[in-house]
Design an enzyme around this catalytic site. Structure first.
Site, PDB file in Angstrom:
ATOM      1  N   HIS A   1      -5.759 -32.514   4.959  1.00  0.00           N
ATOM      2  CA  HIS A   1      -6.487 -32.931   6.132  1.00  0.00           C
ATOM      3  C   HIS A   1      -6.416 -32.326   7.288  1.00  0.00           C
ATOM      4  CE1 HIS A   1      -3.598 -35.449   8.172  1.00  0.00           C
ATOM      5  NE2 HIS A   1      -3.012 -35.515   6.900  1.00  0.00           N
TER       6      HIS A   1
ATOM      7  N   CYS B   1       1.605 -35.184   3.673  1.00  0.00           N
ATOM      8  CA  CYS B   1       0.262 -34.786   3.397  1.00  0.00           C
ATOM      9  C   CYS B   1       0.313 -33.119   3.893  1.00  0.00           C
ATOM     10  CB  CYS B   1      -0.737 -35.660   4.136  1.00  0.00           C
ATOM     11  SG  CYS B   1      -1.173 -36.907   3.664  1.00  0.00           S
TER      12      CYS B   1
END
Length: 233
Positions: free
Chosen positions: A181, A197
């Protein structure tokens, strides 16, 4: 033979010579090595005003050139085009392309205590996604309870940890809870500081979102198995 008379005549001249100003010399630090200036950021790292929410420009002098988005020779020739490979050692993500090239992006990855690695499937992608704090994260930080799955998560926009785009990673049909992301702070790009992440600059997350396809294979290499030895530094 030097006579007393010659010595006396020469003495004032020597004194004057000693008092005469010398030619100016450059200071020692001026002779030191001067590092070359970092080239200006590419234009695609400027502010984006065509999105639902503003994406600020990446500040100059923070992101080293090796972490700029660029097309490079593919360091993973055995992987099929469309595959994403994340190298935590080098702090980069490659998108394998046809014809022997790959798009390379600087990436922030999981810290040593929370680094996830393995092979996953890019299940789907989202524009300006909602962020839902996992229960494990809320257990570490109860202040995130308002953004839990049960409470509907955080609205998209500035301040949302997922930024402008998110790619959702699944294994065997089950959500891993890990994402690729945006919203990476420029000073953290290329470092292992996230909660697991893979984080990109928003400009790069938007670019990657438009290039990759749902169903793509995503490989996150374990520490010590990266491509730093393959000439990307």
């Amino acid at each position: 033979m030097i006579t007393r008379r010659l010595f006396c005549l020469a003495a004032p001249a020597a004194t004057l010579a000693a008092c005469a100003p010398r030619e100016s010399q450059p200071p020692m630090n001026a002779l030191a090595f001067v590092a070359p200036e970092t080239p200006p950021l590419p234009e695609f790292y400027g502010a984006i005003t065509t999105e639902p929410f503003p994406v600020p420009a990446v500040p100059e002098g923070v992101v080293p050139p090796r972490l700029w988005r660029q097309r490079v020779e593919n360091p993973y020739p055995d992987e099929v085009p469309g595959t994403l490979i994340v190298d935590p050692d080098a702090g980069v993500l490659h998108l394998v392309e046809p014809g022997g090239t790959a798009m390379r992006y600087g990436a922030g990855t999981g810290s040593a205590a929370r680094l996830w690695h393995g092979t996953a499937r890019l299940q789907f992608r989202r524009h300006w996604p909602r962020w839902k704090a996992p229960d494990s994260m809320i257990a570490r930080n109860p202040a995130l309870e308002p953004y839990s799955v049960a409470n509907g998560g955080m609205d998209p926009g500035p301040g949302n940890p997922l930024g402008a785009r998110a790619l959702y990673l699944f294994q065997d049909g089950v959500d891993t809870l890990y994402r690729v992301h945006g919203a990476c702070e420029p000073e953290h790009l290329g470092r292992a500081v996230s909660s697991g992440c893979v984080r990109l600059l928003d400009q790069d997350a938007i670019d990657l979102h438009d290039r990759v396809r749902d169903g793509a294979t995503v490989i996150v290499l374990p520490p010590g198995h990266g491509a730093a030895m393959q000439g990307i530094w």
